[in-house]
Design a protein around this motif. Structure first.
Motif, PDB file in Angstrom:
ATOM      1  N   ARG A   1      -7.730 -11.842  12.771  1.00  0.00           N
ATOM      2  CA  ARG A   1      -7.055 -13.129  12.572  1.00  0.00           C
ATOM      3  C   ARG A   1      -6.244 -13.153  11.274  1.00  0.00           C
ATOM      4  O   ARG A   1      -5.802 -14.204  10.820  1.00  0.00           O
ATOM      5  N   GLY A   2      -6.096 -11.987  10.677  1.00  0.00           N
ATOM      6  CA  GLY A   2      -5.294 -11.877   9.462  1.00  0.00           C
ATOM      7  C   GLY A   2      -6.013 -12.349   8.220  1.00  0.00           C
ATOM      8  O   GLY A   2      -5.382 -12.590   7.182  1.00  0.00           O
TER       9      GLY A   2
ATOM     10  N   ILE B   1       0.626  -9.407   3.768  1.00  0.00           N
ATOM     11  CA  ILE B   1       0.003 -10.520   3.060  1.00  0.00           C
ATOM     12  C   ILE B   1      -1.367 -10.184   2.493  1.00  0.00           C
ATOM     13  O   ILE B   1      -1.903 -10.946   1.694  1.00  0.00           O
ATOM     14  N   ASN B   2      -1.970  -9.067   2.920  1.00  0.00           N
ATOM     15  CA  ASN B   2      -3.263  -8.676   2.369  1.00  0.00           C
ATOM     16  C   ASN B   2      -3.426  -7.162   2.427  1.00  0.00           C
ATOM     17  O   ASN B   2      -2.598  -6.445   3.007  1.00  0.00           O
ATOM     18  N   LYS B   3      -4.484  -6.680   1.812  1.00  0.00           N
ATOM     19  CA  LYS B   3      -4.702  -5.231   1.684  1.00  0.00           C
ATOM     20  C   LYS B   3      -4.905  -4.562   3.043  1.00  0.00           C
ATOM     21  O   LYS B   3      -4.389  -3.467   3.280  1.00  0.00           O
ATOM     22  N   PHE B   4      -5.658  -5.204   3.916  1.00  0.00           N
ATOM     23  CA  PHE B   4      -5.959  -4.597   5.202  1.00  0.00           C
ATOM     24  C   PHE B   4      -4.686  -4.327   6.005  1.00  0.00           C
ATOM     25  O   PHE B   4      -4.467  -3.215   6.494  1.00  0.00           O
ATOM     26  N   ILE B   5      -3.841  -5.336   6.136  1.00  0.00           N
ATOM     27  CA  ILE B   5      -2.626  -5.169   6.951  1.00  0.00           C
ATOM     28  C   ILE B   5      -1.654  -4.198   6.289  1.00  0.00           C
ATOM     29  O   ILE B   5      -1.022  -3.379   6.952  1.00  0.00           O
TER      30      ILE B   5
ATOM     31  N   HIS C   1       0.872  -1.180   0.000  1.00  0.00           N
ATOM     32  CA  HIS C   1       0.000   0.000   0.000  1.00  0.00           C
ATOM     33  C   HIS C   1       0.903   1.222   0.000  1.00  0.00           C
ATOM     34  O   HIS C   1       1.674   1.443   0.936  1.00  0.00           O
ATOM     35  N   VAL C   2       0.853   1.994  -1.068  1.00  0.00           N
ATOM     36  CA  VAL C   2       1.657   3.209  -1.194  1.00  0.00           C
ATOM     37  C   VAL C   2       0.767   4.406  -0.890  1.00  0.00           C
ATOM     38  O   VAL C   2      -0.314   4.550  -1.466  1.00  0.00           O
TER      39      VAL C   2
END
Length: 366
Positions: free
Chosen positions: A232-233, A149-153, A12-13
């Motif tokens: 929980r990722g 590993i995903n957009k949220f994190i 995410h930039v």
């Protein structure tokens, strides 16, 4: 971290104080001074503020009157959205050199899926660092990034080392990272939701994780399942480009700077040929032809002309590019030339996101 869902490499930039930074870029006299874009001390609201102004509590969506009251020596400038969009497109062009899976959230931030990428670089961390460096070297602006590993994190992580920093949350670090996270820092948890969570004894990710799915759904409705998963990722949403092309172009950087228009014309013919191929392959035409010139001192100049009809033909594109080339005298020797078409016939066309069918390992280099 063992999972039943795919682990991606997501960046995410997020540009640092984007609007204000563009104003400082174009007017260096503003650097170091508290600056607000939009509004004034009499009326209007602040669209953005630089970090000097934020020290005084100046924030976006604040009234100009209150902003001036908080910071009496605050400088206001009118927003120039056409300019911000122009810079944003240049930033995105850098993104697309690494991956086609780019999901813009706004002019100043985007997700990139670099699980597989055009550079063949296995490290998302190194890619993020390289992208940030290029944005600074080529455009003059600073960006921060989050990698995970995903957009949220990745979104949450991009705020950790702002401004001009980045944070990587590796797969094995995800669960602890989320447990330690203050609940108000969870992306999507606003002020009202945070206050409700506080009343329920939820102050950190660990507190949230201890609550059952039934408890969360009872208190937060459909959002309860979302909170149950993200702590929980689990956030399986892929990066969705869904982008309608705004321009199509081709350019060349030369091993030796060109100082004669004669040599430039030869290069422009090759560039126009490549552009024609891209246009016909994509079944796209455009009316506005732009010539891009980067000089040996790295200054950039663009010259454009809008035709009364859509074109894809190389000869028409080249004739216009030649006209633009001779429009004014060269300022210096040239290291790069490019031709692009804007004002395309794609206003009603929609592009579909490409599906990522890559089989991923549970542990990989970030």
């Amino acid at each position: 971290m063992k999972t039943d869902f795919p682990l991606r490499k997501i960046i995410h930039v997020d540009m640092d104080a984007f609007y204000a930074s563009v104003e400082e870029l174009d007017n260096p006299e503003l650097i170091g001074k508290p600056l607000a874009v939009g509004g004034n001390e009499i009326r209007g609201v602040v669209s953005a503020a630089n970090y000097e102004a934020r020290k005084y509590g100046v924030r976006s969506a604040m009234s100009g009157y209150l902003a001036k009251k908080n910071c009496p020596h605050l400088t206001f400038v009118k927003p120039r959205f056409a300019r911000y969009k122009e810079i944003s497109q240049r930033i995105r062009s850098i993104f697309f050199e690494y991956t086609d899976l780019v999901e813009p959230l706004s002019l100043d931030e985007a997700y990139l899926d670099v699980t597989t990428n055009k550079k063949g670089n296995p490290s998302a961390t190194l890619i993020a660092r390289e992208i940030r460096k290029r944005i600074f070297d080529e455009i003059g602006l600073r960006a921060s990034a989050g990698i995970s590993i995903n957009k949220f994190i990745a979104k949450v992580a991009s705020d950790f080392n702002k401004p001009n920093g980045q944070k990587t949350v590796n797969p094995e670090e995800v669960l602890q990272f989320l447990e330690d996270l203050e609940i108000r820092k969870f992306y999507g948890v606003g002020k009202v939701t945070a206050e409700k969570m506080y009343r329920l004894g939820i102050f950190t990710g660990k507190d949230l994780k201890e609550k059952s799915l039934e408890f969360l759904e009872k208190n937060f409705g459909k959002g309860g399942g979302h909170y149950f998963n993200i702590v929980r990722g689990i956030h399986n949403s892929p990066v969705k480009p869904h982008r309608i092309p705004k321009s199509v172009g081709a350019e060349r950087t030369f091993s030796e700077n060109l100082s004669s228009e004669v040599f430039m014309l030869e290069r422009l013919e090759h560039i126009a040929t490549e552009l024609e191929k891209r246009l016909k392959k994509s079944k796209i035409a455009g009316k506005t032809i732009t010539l891009k010139i980067k000089y040996s001192d790295f200054t950039l100049q663009t010259r454009s002309k809008t035709l009364p009809y859509f074109v894809t033909d190389k000869s028409l594109i080249l004739d216009t590019a030649k006209e633009l080339l001779y429009q004014e005298k060269m300022e210096n020797s040239v290291r790069l030339l490019g031709i692009s078409l804007h004002n395309l016939n794609t206003d009603k066309k929609k592009t579909e996101a490409k599906k990522d069918s890559v089989s991923l390992q549970l542990q990989f280099e970030f």
